[in-house]
Design a protein around this motif. Structure first.
Motif: not given
Lengths: 228, 225
Positions: B80-90
């Motif tokens: 679901k593409g959530c992992f990139h979000g996780l990596l981008l979060s501070p």
């Protein structure tokens, strides 16, 4: 390095022939086990070569993660393959020797079991490399796995030691009663040197092969670009 | 947000996702039950072997169902593409690892706690005297299993084989955990000397400390993108 490897190969050939002489003619026949004990001169050196190989994998994996030099990654990869071969030799010669002496092919003793687990860990390493392709991500994953696996080995050993034991104490630097006839010791040490030399020969050859493969890939890419 | 807060935020996200979808835990639990039931077929009713094999079977059920959960752990993040979000979060990569690990520990522990009564009933075991030590063993083994499993799951999800990759990587490495857990559980069942059981607990503890530290340190190399 290429000429070096060639000389190493010739040295190894002479060493292996001498090794056979020392093992089968020079070293005396063991009193209780008989001729089957000769397998000892292949079994123990292979184990040493395997441990050296896996040690090299762990060290160069850590170096790769820190320095990002792909040469280090290729060394780990090559060394893991060779380590598996030596571990397989250990796992095959072990039962052949164990059947006549312990009257069983296999026992779940710490060293046997740890060697088997070691074999599984590094087979996993090779499968992982196969399934990740050749990008830098594959190299990173493999390096992380190699480090975790290497740290695991002593813990595996100690946990299994708690469980059971039958394998003899190491004959070198073991207790007071353990010890080898001097001629046997010489044959063992000579065989050990030959096997370690064999490891380095295989490692250099494998690295050369890998380098050639990469050069071919570069050429293929260049040709593909020209044709476009 | 504090470091601990970030870790728990990630674990909470996984729990919330699970609470709403109920995908992972349901499958893990059914699978765990199935293992227990199927292994019962291998014994004659009332056979004394059943008691000897019980610790092994219970840990097969726990580790195999744990494997299912660990596999899912990163698959739905990637899909679901959530992992990139996780990596981008501070958030520090180590915190992501610890958060995911805590989530996995909670899933596994829940399944284990729910399987245990069924196991005790079907195998007719007497665990009541040492329920607390047993829970301690289960908890420690789950930490070790999830610590390595979370790291390897992040690796496996990025390979071609995905689900097949994780068991091949994980099982050889967690041999000390499985061995210690099985023997400690067996020791409790046979009401062995507590010192003997404790020797296994010590190995579990050592494994947990070492591997949480190593996996925490190496996780950032796995997810750098």
């Amino acid at each position: 390095m290429e000429r070096w490897t060639k000389w190493l190969g010739w040295l190894l050939l002479v060493g292996m022939i001498l090794n056979l002489y020392f093992i089968f003619i020079y070293a005396p026949i063991e009193k209780t086990m008989g001729a089957v004990q000769k397998i000892f001169y292949f079994h123990v050196p292979s184990a040493f070569a395997a441990f050296l190989a896996f040690f090299v994998v762990a060290v160069y994996s850590a170096l790769f993660l820190l320095k990002r030099n792909y040469f280090y990654d290729r060394i780990s990869y090559a060394s893991a393959e060779i380590g598996i071969i030596f571990t397989t030799i250990v796992l095959v010669t072990g039962p052949i020797w164990a059947k006549p002496t312990w009257n069983t092919w296999w026992s779940w003793d710490p060293r046997l079991t740890t060697t088997l687990i070691l074999w599984f860990i590094y087979v996993g390493y090779l499968v992982l490399r196969d399934f990740t392709g050749e990008d830098e991500r594959g190299a990173r994953f493999a390096a992380v796995f190699a480090i975790v696996g290497f740290v695991d080995v002593p813990i595996v050993y100690f946990s299994i030691r708690w469980w059971r034991t039958i394998h003899p104490e190491p004959v070198l630097m073991g207790g007071e009663d353990s010890g080898l006839h001097p001629q046997m010791l010489f044959a063992l040490l000579f065989s050990l040197a030959v096997f370690l030399l064999f490891y380095f020969y295989l490692l250099f050859t494998r690295l050369r092969l890998e380098k050639a493969r990469m050069e071919i890939n570069e050429m293929k890419k260049a040709i593909a670009l020209q044709e476009r | 947000m504090s470091y601990l807060g970030k870790i728990f935020a990630i674990a909470y996200k996984d729990l919330l996702h699970e609470y709403r979808s109920r995908e992972t835990i349901t499958t893990m639990m059914i699978f765990s039950f199935l293992v227990v039931v199927i292994f019962n077929f291998t014994f004659d009713p009332g056979s004394s072997y059943a008691l000897e094999a019980a610790p092994g079977i219970i840990w097969v059920a726990f580790t195999f169902s744990g494997m299912l959960g660990l596999n899912r752990s990163f698959i739905y993040e990637i899909d679901k593409g959530c992992f990139h979000g996780l990596l981008l979060s501070p958030i520090d990569r180590g915190a992501i690892y610890l958060g995911k690990m805590i989530g996995n520990i909670i899933f596994m522990t829940l399944v284990e706690l729910l399987t245990l009564p069924l196991f005790i009933i079907l195998f007719n075991l007497q665990f009541s005297d040492f329920l607390l030590p047993l829970l301690l063993i289960i908890f420690l083994a789950t930490i070790g299993f999830a610590a390595v499993g979370t790291l390897f799951s992040a690796i496996a999800v990025n390979t071609k084989a995905r689900e097949i990759m994780l068991p091949i990587l994980l099982f050889p490495v967690v041999v000390p955990v499985i061995l210690s857990a099985v023997n400690a559980t067996g020791g409790l069942l046979r009401s062995d000397d507590w010192n003997q059981v404790f020797a296994w607990v010590r190995i579990l503890l050592a494994f947990d400390v070492i591997f949480v530290a190593i996996c925490y340190a190496t996780f950032e190399y796995v997810v750098e993108e």
